[in-house]
Design a protein around this motif. Structure first.
Motif, mmCIF file in Angstrom:
data_model
loop_
_atom_site.group_PDB
_atom_site.id
_atom_site.type_symbol
_atom_site.label_atom_id
_atom_site.label_comp_id
_atom_site.label_asym_id
_atom_site.label_seq_id
_atom_site.Cartn_x
_atom_site.Cartn_y
_atom_site.Cartn_z
ATOM 1 N N SER A 37 0.818 -1.207 0.000
ATOM 2 C CA SER A 37 0.000 0.000 0.000
ATOM 3 C C SER A 37 0.856 1.263 0.000
ATOM 4 C CB SER A 37 -0.919 0.020 1.224
ATOM 5 O OG SER A 37 -1.660 1.227 1.278
ATOM 6 N N GLN A 38 0.411 2.238 -0.774
ATOM 7 C CA GLN A 38 1.068 3.546 -0.745
ATOM 8 C C GLN A 38 0.616 4.360 0.463
ATOM 9 O OE1 GLN A 38 -1.025 4.560 -4.540
ATOM 10 N NE2 GLN A 38 -1.304 6.582 -3.605
ATOM 11 N N ASP A 39 -0.312 3.805 1.222
ATOM 12 C CA ASP A 39 -0.832 4.438 2.435
ATOM 13 C C ASP A 39 -1.380 5.837 2.130
ATOM 14 O OD1 ASP A 39 -0.158 2.164 3.948
ATOM 15 O OD2 ASP A 39 1.886 2.872 4.206
ATOM 16 N N ASN A 40 -1.170 6.778 3.035
ATOM 17 C CA ASN A 40 -1.748 8.111 2.870
ATOM 18 C C ASN A 40 -0.748 9.029 2.163
ATOM 19 O OD1 ASN A 40 -3.448 10.270 3.026
ATOM 20 N ND2 ASN A 40 -3.280 10.558 5.234
ATOM 21 N N THR A 41 -0.487 8.707 0.907
ATOM 22 C CA THR A 41 0.431 9.505 0.096
ATOM 23 C C THR A 41 -0.114 9.594 -1.327
ATOM 24 O OG1 THR A 41 1.819 7.763 -0.889
ATOM 25 C CG2 THR A 41 2.323 8.403 1.380
ATOM 26 N N GLY A 42 0.421 10.523 -2.087
ATOM 27 C CA GLY A 42 0.080 10.644 -3.505
ATOM 28 C C GLY A 42 1.209 10.139 -4.383
ATOM 29 N N ASP A 66 13.212 -5.879 -2.996
ATOM 30 C CA ASP A 66 12.223 -4.845 -2.683
ATOM 31 C C ASP A 66 12.925 -3.489 -2.754
ATOM 32 O OD1 ASP A 66 10.181 -3.278 -1.707
ATOM 33 O OD2 ASP A 66 10.247 -4.091 0.331
ATOM 34 N N VAL A 67 12.668 -2.738 -3.826
ATOM 35 C CA VAL A 67 13.350 -1.457 -3.987
ATOM 36 C C VAL A 67 12.572 -0.346 -3.282
ATOM 37 C CG1 VAL A 67 14.349 -2.192 -6.191
ATOM 38 C CG2 VAL A 67 12.265 -0.816 -6.188
ATOM 39 N N SER A 68 13.261 0.713 -2.939
ATOM 40 C CA SER A 68 12.664 1.799 -2.163
ATOM 41 C C SER A 68 11.816 2.716 -3.026
ATOM 42 C CB SER A 68 13.769 2.618 -1.488
ATOM 43 O OG SER A 68 13.223 3.785 -0.898
ATOM 44 N N GLU A 69 10.536 2.787 -2.703
ATOM 45 C CA GLU A 69 9.651 3.751 -3.369
ATOM 46 C C GLU A 69 9.946 5.175 -2.895
ATOM 47 O OE1 GLU A 69 7.879 -0.228 -3.060
ATOM 48 O OE2 GLU A 69 8.382 1.208 -1.465
ATOM 49 N N MET A 70 10.241 5.295 -1.597
ATOM 50 C CA MET A 70 10.431 6.627 -1.016
ATOM 51 C C MET A 70 11.754 7.268 -1.422
ATOM 52 S SD MET A 70 7.797 7.708 0.412
ATOM 53 C CE MET A 70 6.540 6.758 -0.424
ATOM 54 N N GLN A 124 7.301 4.975 12.741
ATOM 55 C CA GLN A 124 6.160 4.860 11.835
ATOM 56 C C GLN A 124 6.147 3.503 11.146
ATOM 57 O OE1 GLN A 124 7.129 8.270 9.334
ATOM 58 N NE2 GLN A 124 5.318 9.342 10.066
ATOM 59 N N THR A 125 4.956 2.993 10.883
ATOM 60 C CA THR A 125 4.816 1.758 10.116
ATOM 61 C C THR A 125 4.041 1.991 8.820
ATOM 62 O OG1 THR A 125 2.800 1.177 11.347
ATOM 63 C CG2 THR A 125 4.900 0.295 12.164
ATOM 64 N N LYS A 126 3.428 3.171 8.702
ATOM 65 C CA LYS A 126 2.689 3.533 7.494
ATOM 66 C C LYS A 126 3.090 4.937 7.051
ATOM 67 C CE LYS A 126 -1.431 0.697 8.276
ATOM 68 N NZ LYS A 126 -2.925 0.685 8.368
ATOM 69 N N HIS A 127 3.041 5.138 5.739
ATOM 70 C CA HIS A 127 3.379 6.450 5.187
ATOM 71 C C HIS A 127 2.190 7.406 5.305
ATOM 72 C CE1 HIS A 127 7.024 4.768 3.455
ATOM 73 N NE2 HIS A 127 6.300 3.785 2.933
ATOM 74 N N ASN A 326 -2.220 -3.021 -8.210
ATOM 75 C CA ASN A 326 -2.497 -1.703 -7.645
ATOM 76 C C ASN A 326 -1.659 -1.502 -6.387
ATOM 77 O OD1 ASN A 326 -3.706 0.780 -7.403
ATOM 78 N ND2 ASN A 326 -5.794 0.015 -7.242
ATOM 79 N N SER A 327 -1.736 -0.319 -5.818
ATOM 80 C CA SER A 327 -0.962 -0.007 -4.602
ATOM 81 C C SER A 327 -1.883 0.465 -3.480
ATOM 82 C CB SER A 327 0.098 1.053 -4.903
ATOM 83 O OG SER A 327 -0.479 2.221 -5.471
ATOM 84 N N TRP A 328 -3.054 -0.183 -3.394
ATOM 85 C CA TRP A 328 -4.013 0.137 -2.346
ATOM 86 C C TRP A 328 -4.087 -0.979 -1.309
ATOM 87 C CZ3 TRP A 328 -8.520 2.018 -6.035
ATOM 88 C CH2 TRP A 328 -8.126 3.226 -6.627
ATOM 89 N N GLY A 329 -3.045 -1.793 -1.229
ATOM 90 C CA GLY A 329 -3.001 -2.873 -0.266
ATOM 91 C C GLY A 329 -3.734 -4.110 -0.755
ATOM 92 N N SER A 330 -3.780 -5.132 0.116
ATOM 93 C CA SER A 330 -4.386 -6.413 -0.268
ATOM 94 C C SER A 330 -5.430 -6.900 0.732
ATOM 95 C CB SER A 330 -3.287 -7.475 -0.410
ATOM 96 O OG SER A 330 -2.525 -7.584 0.779
ATOM 97 N N ASP A 331 -5.892 -6.010 1.592
ATOM 98 C CA ASP A 331 -6.908 -6.359 2.589
ATOM 99 C C ASP A 331 -8.200 -6.771 1.879
ATOM 100 O OD1 ASP A 331 -8.838 -6.481 4.578
ATOM 101 O OD2 ASP A 331 -8.155 -4.676 5.609
#
Length: 372
Positions: A37-42, A66-70, A124-127, A326-331
């Motif tokens: 998940s991209q969490d709360n980011t654009g 796993d490469v760094s998105e940030m 932090q565990t989420k962006h 997608n990047s909205w998680g897998s829940d």
């Protein structure tokens, strides 16, 4: 995935029809890392294209990294800020960008694993970039307005200091799996050469087989895209997938017929099927280049979101859909298909803004027309 079934609809007590609830099976399924998940980011552009880069590393080296998105977001903020300030505020500054901006970042700053730079601070565990983004925007507005009538040379230092606080400072060297790297040497080791990747699109207002700059808000870096006729644009996507190449996708997801919850995206022929098509096979609209162009120019089609095309699936009637990570998680309570969206060909034809792909994933005939 839950088993789907064939539902029966009785209408007017006399006419019986059968609703074909979706049943999907994989056709092409190219290796990639899990949905996150991209969490709360654009920063969908970085998440999607970093996922694309991960699949490229697998294809080129066999390594799963796993490469760094940030890291790509952190380094790209510098370019966005310079563009905004030097244009004196008459440019777009936001969290958004495009796939080619990740490769611009790799070209200049290299690549790092996520374990080296995850962009998370203070446990932090989420962006969550809302506060950071508000601070950055406020700073840049002051610099663009230039109240002192002479912009100080320290503004970039101050801007970077804020990024350091929220995301972390840019690493210059690091150890990974027992070896020492710089970000640039790491990109070389995993065989990611930005010069091998191009962006493709399809619009009638520009010459075919030529590069042009598409005027969309997130194209702050004025990246060029090669223009293809619509059918060739789609067959190029198909050719890449058939030969083991994934693609980064820029797409409009603002439609009611795009649903992460249901894991489906489609363009119904009839407006009455907008809700029906979320669960059942419906007849889709024939998408022409003229209609695609019309929807883009009247702003019904906008560049909302980037994702990662990793294969194809088909339904029980043989209709083909693109398997889009997608990047909205897998829940499972929030999204279907483990976080993948199955996108119809009609939706791709109408709502895909562009795709980025390795040049070798393109047919020789098309490459020749493009002068590649």
């Amino acid at each position: 995935m839950k088993k789907l079934y064939i539902g029966i609809i009785f209408a007017f007590g006399a006419f019986t029809s059968y609703a074909q609830n979706y049943e999907f099976q994989d056709v092409i399924d190219i290796e990639r890392l899990p949905v996150i998940s991209q969490d709360n980011t654009g920063t969908c552009w970085s998440f999607s294209t970093s996922s694309f880069v991960e699949s490229e590393i697998i294809r080129l080296t066999g390594r799963k990294i796993d490469v760094s998105e940030m890291y790509q977001a952190r380094t790209t903020y510098i370019a966005k800020a310079e563009n905004y300030v030097m244009r004196q505020g008459k440019a777009n500054f936001s969290e958004g960008a495009l796939a080619h901006d990740v490769f611009n970042s790799i070209q200049q700053y290299g690549l790092v694993p996520n374990v080296i730079f995850d962009g998370l601070n203070d446990g932090q565990t989420k962006h969550n970039h809302e506060e950071m983004d508000a601070v950055l925007v406020a700073m840049l507005k002051v610099y663009a307005e230039n109240p002192g009538k002479k912009l100080s040379s320290q503004w970039k230092q101050a801007f970077n200091a804020v990024l350091d606080v929220y995301l972390g400072s840019i690493p210059t060297q690091f150890e990974f799996e027992g070896k020492n790297y710089t970000p640039k040497s790491f990109a070389e080791v995993v065989k990611i050469n930005p010069e091998n990747y191009i962006t493709l699109t399809s619009f009638t207002h520009a010459s075919y087989y030529k590069p042009f700059i598409l005027n969309i808000p997130d194209n702050f870096s004025n990246g060029s895209m090669y223009n293809l006729p619509l059918d060739e644009f789609v067959t190029t996507i198909d050719n890449a997938l058939a030969n083991g190449y994934t693609l980064s996708l820029d797409c409009d997801v603002s439609e009611a017929t795009f649903s992460g919850k249901y894991g489906i995206a489609f363009i119904p022929e009839l407006e009455a099927d907008i809700k029906t098509g979320l669960a059942e096979i419906i007849t889709e609209k024939n998408i022409t280049p003229e209609y695609r162009q019309q929807e883009f120019e009247n702003l019904s089609t906008t560049d909302d979101h980037l994702m990662h095309i990793v294969g194809t699936v088909k339904d029980q009637k043989g209709n083909v859909y693109y398997k889009v990570k997608n990047s909205w998680g897998s829940d499972a309570q929030k999204v279907a298909n483990g976080g993948y969206v199955y996108m119809s060909v009609a939706y791709m034809k109408l709502k895909a803004i562009s795709v980025l792909v390795h040049k070798e994933g393109i047919k020789k005939e098309t490459k020749k027309k493009l002068g590649l």
